[in-house]
Design a protein around this motif. Structure first.
Motif, PDB file in Angstrom:
ATOM      1  N   PHE A 308       0.816  -1.216   0.000  1.00  0.00           N
ATOM      2  CA  PHE A 308       0.000   0.000   0.000  1.00  0.00           C
ATOM      3  C   PHE A 308       0.849   1.265   0.000  1.00  0.00           C
ATOM      4  CE2 PHE A 308      -2.414   3.268   2.417  1.00  0.00           C
ATOM      5  CZ  PHE A 308      -3.436   3.463   1.504  1.00  0.00           C
ATOM      6  N   VAL A 309       2.049   1.183   0.568  1.00  0.00           N
ATOM      7  CA  VAL A 309       2.905   2.372   0.702  1.00  0.00           C
ATOM      8  C   VAL A 309       3.142   3.084  -0.630  1.00  0.00           C
ATOM      9  CG1 VAL A 309       5.226   3.160   1.313  1.00  0.00           C
ATOM     10  CG2 VAL A 309       3.997   1.605   2.831  1.00  0.00           C
ATOM     11  N   PRO A 310       3.479   2.377  -1.731  1.00  0.00           N
ATOM     12  CA  PRO A 310       3.699   3.085  -3.001  1.00  0.00           C
ATOM     13  C   PRO A 310       2.464   3.846  -3.491  1.00  0.00           C
ATOM     14  CG  PRO A 310       4.595   0.861  -3.129  1.00  0.00           C
ATOM     15  CD  PRO A 310       3.805   0.929  -1.866  1.00  0.00           C
ATOM     16  N   TYR A 311       1.280   3.374  -3.141  1.00  0.00           N
ATOM     17  CA  TYR A 311       0.066   4.061  -3.589  1.00  0.00           C
ATOM     18  C   TYR A 311      -0.156   5.352  -2.810  1.00  0.00           C
ATOM     19  CZ  TYR A 311      -0.784  -0.042  -6.362  1.00  0.00           C
ATOM     20  OH  TYR A 311      -0.651  -1.041  -7.290  1.00  0.00           O
ATOM     21  N   VAL A 312       0.229   5.357  -1.549  1.00  0.00           N
ATOM     22  CA  VAL A 312       0.181   6.608  -0.783  1.00  0.00           C
ATOM     23  C   VAL A 312       1.166   7.609  -1.371  1.00  0.00           C
ATOM     24  CG1 VAL A 312       0.580   7.688   1.463  1.00  0.00           C
ATOM     25  CG2 VAL A 312      -0.552   5.461   1.338  1.00  0.00           C
ATOM     26  N   ALA A 313       2.376   7.128  -1.665  1.00  0.00           N
ATOM     27  CA  ALA A 313       3.406   8.011  -2.241  1.00  0.00           C
ATOM     28  C   ALA A 313       2.958   8.540  -3.600  1.00  0.00           C
ATOM     29  CB  ALA A 313       4.722   7.264  -2.359  1.00  0.00           C
ATOM     30  N   ALA A 314       2.431   7.655  -4.448  1.00  0.00           N
ATOM     31  CA  ALA A 314       1.989   8.073  -5.782  1.00  0.00           C
ATOM     32  C   ALA A 314       0.807   9.018  -5.709  1.00  0.00           C
ATOM     33  CB  ALA A 314       1.632   6.840  -6.612  1.00  0.00           C
ATOM     34  N   GLY A 315      -0.124   8.725  -4.796  1.00  0.00           N
ATOM     35  CA  GLY A 315      -1.276   9.600  -4.642  1.00  0.00           C
ATOM     36  C   GLY A 315      -0.881  10.995  -4.187  1.00  0.00           C
ATOM     37  N   THR A 316       0.081  11.056  -3.259  1.00  0.00           N
ATOM     38  CA  THR A 316       0.569  12.352  -2.786  1.00  0.00           C
ATOM     39  C   THR A 316       1.296  13.098  -3.901  1.00  0.00           C
ATOM     40  OG1 THR A 316       0.833  11.395  -0.575  1.00  0.00           O
ATOM     41  CG2 THR A 316       1.936  13.495  -1.002  1.00  0.00           C
ATOM     42  N   TYR A 317       2.068  12.355  -4.681  1.00  0.00           N
ATOM     43  CA  TYR A 317       2.793  12.957  -5.814  1.00  0.00           C
ATOM     44  C   TYR A 317       1.817  13.540  -6.835  1.00  0.00           C
ATOM     45  CZ  TYR A 317       5.839  13.176  -9.940  1.00  0.00           C
ATOM     46  OH  TYR A 317       6.534  13.595 -11.049  1.00  0.00           O
ATOM     47  N   LEU A 318       0.781  12.784  -7.178  1.00  0.00           N
ATOM     48  CA  LEU A 318      -0.220  13.264  -8.138  1.00  0.00           C
ATOM     49  C   LEU A 318      -0.974  14.464  -7.578  1.00  0.00           C
ATOM     50  CD1 LEU A 318      -1.639   9.857  -9.435  1.00  0.00           C
ATOM     51  CD2 LEU A 318      -0.190  11.457 -10.702  1.00  0.00           C
ATOM     52  N   LEU A 319      -1.261  14.429  -6.278  1.00  0.00           N
ATOM     53  CA  LEU A 319      -1.958  15.550  -5.650  1.00  0.00           C
ATOM     54  C   LEU A 319      -1.124  16.819  -5.730  1.00  0.00           C
ATOM     55  CD1 LEU A 319      -4.471  16.413  -4.011  1.00  0.00           C
ATOM     56  CD2 LEU A 319      -3.214  15.777  -1.938  1.00  0.00           C
ATOM     57  N   GLY A 320       0.187  16.662  -5.560  1.00  0.00           N
ATOM     58  CA  GLY A 320       1.061  17.826  -5.605  1.00  0.00           C
ATOM     59  C   GLY A 320       1.274  18.374  -7.008  1.00  0.00           C
ATOM     60  N   ARG A 321       1.225  17.480  -8.024  1.00  0.00           N
ATOM     61  CA  ARG A 321       1.501  17.904  -9.395  1.00  0.00           C
ATOM     62  C   ARG A 321       0.257  17.957 -10.275  1.00  0.00           C
ATOM     63  NH1 ARG A 321       5.950  15.318 -12.848  1.00  0.00           N
ATOM     64  NH2 ARG A 321       5.253  17.105 -14.083  1.00  0.00           N
ATOM     65  N   GLY A 322      -0.892  17.735  -9.686  1.00  0.00           N
ATOM     66  CA  GLY A 322      -2.120  17.605 -10.464  1.00  0.00           C
ATOM     67  C   GLY A 322      -2.376  18.738 -11.434  1.00  0.00           C
ATOM     68  N   ALA A 323      -2.085  19.970 -11.026  1.00  0.00           N
ATOM     69  CA  ALA A 323      -2.362  21.133 -11.871  1.00  0.00           C
ATOM     70  C   ALA A 323      -1.471  21.162 -13.115  1.00  0.00           C
ATOM     71  CB  ALA A 323      -2.174  22.419 -11.060  1.00  0.00           C
ATOM     72  N   GLU A 324      -0.321  20.479 -13.076  1.00  0.00           N
ATOM     73  CA  GLU A 324       0.618  20.507 -14.198  1.00  0.00           C
ATOM     74  C   GLU A 324       0.388  19.382 -15.203  1.00  0.00           C
ATOM     75  OE1 GLU A 324       4.505  20.206 -12.508  1.00  0.00           O
ATOM     76  OE2 GLU A 324       3.949  21.342 -10.721  1.00  0.00           O
ATOM     77  N   LEU A 325      -0.352  18.353 -14.799  1.00  0.00           N
ATOM     78  CA  LEU A 325      -0.456  17.147 -15.604  1.00  0.00           C
ATOM     79  C   LEU A 325      -1.667  17.188 -16.525  1.00  0.00           C
ATOM     80  CD1 LEU A 325       0.354  14.561 -12.799  1.00  0.00           C
ATOM     81  CD2 LEU A 325       1.928  15.586 -14.440  1.00  0.00           C
ATOM     82  N   GLY A 326      -1.538  16.582 -17.691  1.00  0.00           N
ATOM     83  CA  GLY A 326      -2.639  16.505 -18.626  1.00  0.00           C
ATOM     84  C   GLY A 326      -3.655  15.466 -18.204  1.00  0.00           C
ATOM     85  N   SER A 327      -4.829  15.509 -18.823  1.00  0.00           N
ATOM     86  CA  SER A 327      -5.897  14.582 -18.448  1.00  0.00           C
ATOM     87  C   SER A 327      -5.519  13.135 -18.769  1.00  0.00           C
ATOM     88  CB  SER A 327      -7.190  14.960 -19.165  1.00  0.00           C
ATOM     89  OG  SER A 327      -7.019  14.923 -20.575  1.00  0.00           O
ATOM     90  N   GLY A 328      -4.779  12.918 -19.880  1.00  0.00           N
ATOM     91  CA  GLY A 328      -4.362  11.565 -20.217  1.00  0.00           C
ATOM     92  C   GLY A 328      -3.485  10.960 -19.148  1.00  0.00           C
ATOM     93  N   THR A 329      -2.548  11.756 -18.644  1.00  0.00           N
ATOM     94  CA  THR A 329      -1.660  11.303 -17.579  1.00  0.00           C
ATOM     95  C   THR A 329      -2.444  11.000 -16.311  1.00  0.00           C
ATOM     96  OG1 THR A 329       0.122  12.649 -18.485  1.00  0.00           O
ATOM     97  CG2 THR A 329       0.369  11.909 -16.215  1.00  0.00           C
ATOM     98  N   MET A 330      -3.417  11.874 -16.009  1.00  0.00           N
ATOM     99  CA  MET A 330      -4.214  11.681 -14.802  1.00  0.00           C
ATOM    100  C   MET A 330      -5.078  10.432 -14.908  1.00  0.00           C
ATOM    101  SD  MET A 330      -3.221  13.755 -12.626  1.00  0.00           S
ATOM    102  CE  MET A 330      -4.404  12.996 -11.514  1.00  0.00           C
ATOM    103  N   TRP A 331      -5.628  10.172 -16.086  1.00  0.00           N
ATOM    104  CA  TRP A 331      -6.431   8.954 -16.265  1.00  0.00           C
ATOM    105  C   TRP A 331      -5.565   7.704 -16.099  1.00  0.00           C
ATOM    106  CZ3 TRP A 331     -11.315   8.413 -15.677  1.00  0.00           C
ATOM    107  CH2 TRP A 331     -12.196   9.440 -15.994  1.00  0.00           C
ATOM    108  N   LEU A 332      -4.329   7.765 -16.597  1.00  0.00           N
ATOM    109  CA  LEU A 332      -3.412   6.650 -16.407  1.00  0.00           C
ATOM    110  C   LEU A 332      -3.147   6.433 -14.920  1.00  0.00           C
ATOM    111  CD1 LEU A 332      -1.387   4.521 -17.441  1.00  0.00           C
ATOM    112  CD2 LEU A 332       0.320   6.359 -17.538  1.00  0.00           C
ATOM    113  N   GLY A 333      -2.870   7.519 -14.223  1.00  0.00           N
ATOM    114  CA  GLY A 333      -2.615   7.425 -12.793  1.00  0.00           C
ATOM    115  C   GLY A 333      -3.808   6.877 -12.034  1.00  0.00           C
ATOM    116  N   LEU A 334      -5.008   7.326 -12.380  1.00  0.00           N
ATOM    117  CA  LEU A 334      -6.215   6.860 -11.702  1.00  0.00           C
ATOM    118  C   LEU A 334      -6.460   5.377 -11.971  1.00  0.00           C
ATOM    119  CD1 LEU A 334      -8.767   7.341 -10.054  1.00  0.00           C
ATOM    120  CD2 LEU A 334      -9.896   8.136 -12.132  1.00  0.00           C
TER     121      LEU A 334
END
Length: 411
Positions: A308-334
């Motif tokens: 579970f730890v990597p998902y917390v790290a990835a979720g926090t990373y996406l939360l911090g960079r969300g405004a910079e990322l495109g929708s395609g990248t965000m859909w991949l992450g989700l």
């Protein structure tokens, strides 16, 4: 400013302190699987929210631009104070109807499914609340509260609610009369009949006192946490879909077209008479209430925590960079996040096919990493590849080296 992103380290620090307090006071308010399920729902909610929050913000901005009655300035302190109180008033009605109407409860029920009550419960949030929740805040736009002020006071309102999800803080005297506290919010999370559907405020308890929905925590009636129709699962995807599926099945079974439509907007728990007669639902006896649990070995439990730890790290990373990322990248992450959390839930439920699914998850990480680097999501590609290799090897060793209990969840 992204207040939620900066608050994440403090959330986990306080959870750690609460765990320590549990140990020192001889209490057991945390169970590993329940905590992981709550945190999984929270990670899924914040990740999906990066894609869906635009709906609420867009509608709010349009209403503010075209319907605002007053030109309120974000430079005025009184506008911020007004907005803070006004937001909580709107939140009260959003929250209250989230308990009183079927389709709204389908979204909000996620937050109440935990049968424990601790700070991790505060992070257990819905991923579907964006569908209708935005409607309740449009009055703020019509009054003229600027979007920046609206977003900020909304984040502050949410942050305030974190600390009240604890059993370690007793009643707080006069504070109980004005503000939401751990005591009166414990009432809100109860399934006891005396406590059901009470104390809806986010910051202020005044709305509940004003509109007749206040209930004090009673010494003679200890709180039993959870929902009257238990989730009985550690799957965060099913947690978000369970009540929608239930409503859909009832709608399809109903003979009346009117019932098929109105079931979604009727009071929570309402079912068409013909459906209720053919498909009765038994409610658990509160006096014999048993918390949901699936026996797991210590090694299996530790494996789930580490995965579970990597998902917390990835979720926090996406939360911090969300405004910079495109929708395609965000859909991949989700998609990556949702699948991984689903697999961890299956592992915690000790499903017979959990090992095969876990192997598929580990193998799928490699093409996902390649896509992430190709999209520019991970600029430190070589380092990420080596880390993933080490993570995969350790995980595979654990996957095939751990003994599994034969007791599995059967539904």
């Amino acid at each position: 400013m992204n207040y939620i992103f900066y608050a994440v380290p403090f959330f986990f620090l306080l959870i750690g302190l609460e765990l320590l307090a549990d140990r020192l006071r001889g209490m057991r308010n945390y169970r590993t699987a329940d905590t992981l399920n709550s945190l999984s729902a929270g990670v899924l909610s914040t990740t999906s929210g990066l894609l869906t929050k635009g709906l609420g913000l867009l509608t709010y901005s349009i209403a503010w631009q075209h319907l605002a009655l007053f030109d309120l300035s974000a430079q005025s302190l009184w506008v911020w104070l007004l907005a803070f109180v006004f937001y909580d008033f709107c939140y009260y009605w959003n929250h209250r109807l989230g308990h009183e109407r079927n389709v709204l409860w389908a979204a909000h029920s996620v937050h109440h499914q935990s049968e424990e009550y601790n700070l991790s419960t505060a992070l257990r949030q819905t991923s579907t609340g964006f569908l209708l929740g935005w409607i309740f805040y449009l009055p703020m736009a019509i009054v003229g509260v600027p979007p920046l002020v609206f977003l900020t006071v909304g984040a502050l309102n949410l942050l305030y609610q974190f600390w009240v999800h604890t059993r370690h803080v007793p009643k707080l005297g006069w504070f109980e009369w004005v503000f939401i506290t751990p005591s009166n919010h414990r009432v809100h999370h109860a399934q006891n009949p005396v406590y059901m559907d009470r104390n809806y405020g986010g910051v202020f308890i005044l709305w509940d006192r004003l509109f007749g929905t206040f209930q004090e925590e009673l010494i003679e009636d200890p709180v039993v946490f959870g929902v009257t129709t238990p989730l009985a699962s550690w799957n965060p995807l099913w947690a978000n879909l369970q009540f929608y599926v239930h409503l859909w099945h009832d709608a399809m079974r109903a003979e009346s077209r009117w019932d098929k439509l109105r079931i979604w907007f009727m009071r929570t728990g309402w079912r068409p008479a013909d459906v209720a007669a053919k498909y009765p639902q038994a409610k658990p006896d509160l006096g014999q209430f048993v918390k949901f649990e699936v026996p797991l070995g210590l090694g299996q439990t530790c494996y789930a925590v580490l995965q579970f730890v990597p998902y917390v790290a990835a979720g926090t990373y996406l939360l911090g960079r969300g405004a910079e990322l495109g929708s395609g990248t965000m859909w991949l992450g989700l998609a990556w996040m949702a699948f991984g959390l689903y697999v961890i839930g299956a592992w915690l439920e000790n499903r017979p096919w959990a090992c095969a699914l876990e192997l598929a998850r580990l193998l799928a990480n490699w093409p996902v990493l390649w896509l992430a680097m190709d999209l520019g999501l991970l600029p430190f590609g070589a380092v990420a590849a080596w880390l993933l290799l080490a993570y995969s090897l350790v995980s595979l060793a654990g996957l095939f080296g751990l003994p599994r209990r034969e007791t599995a969840l059967v539904l």
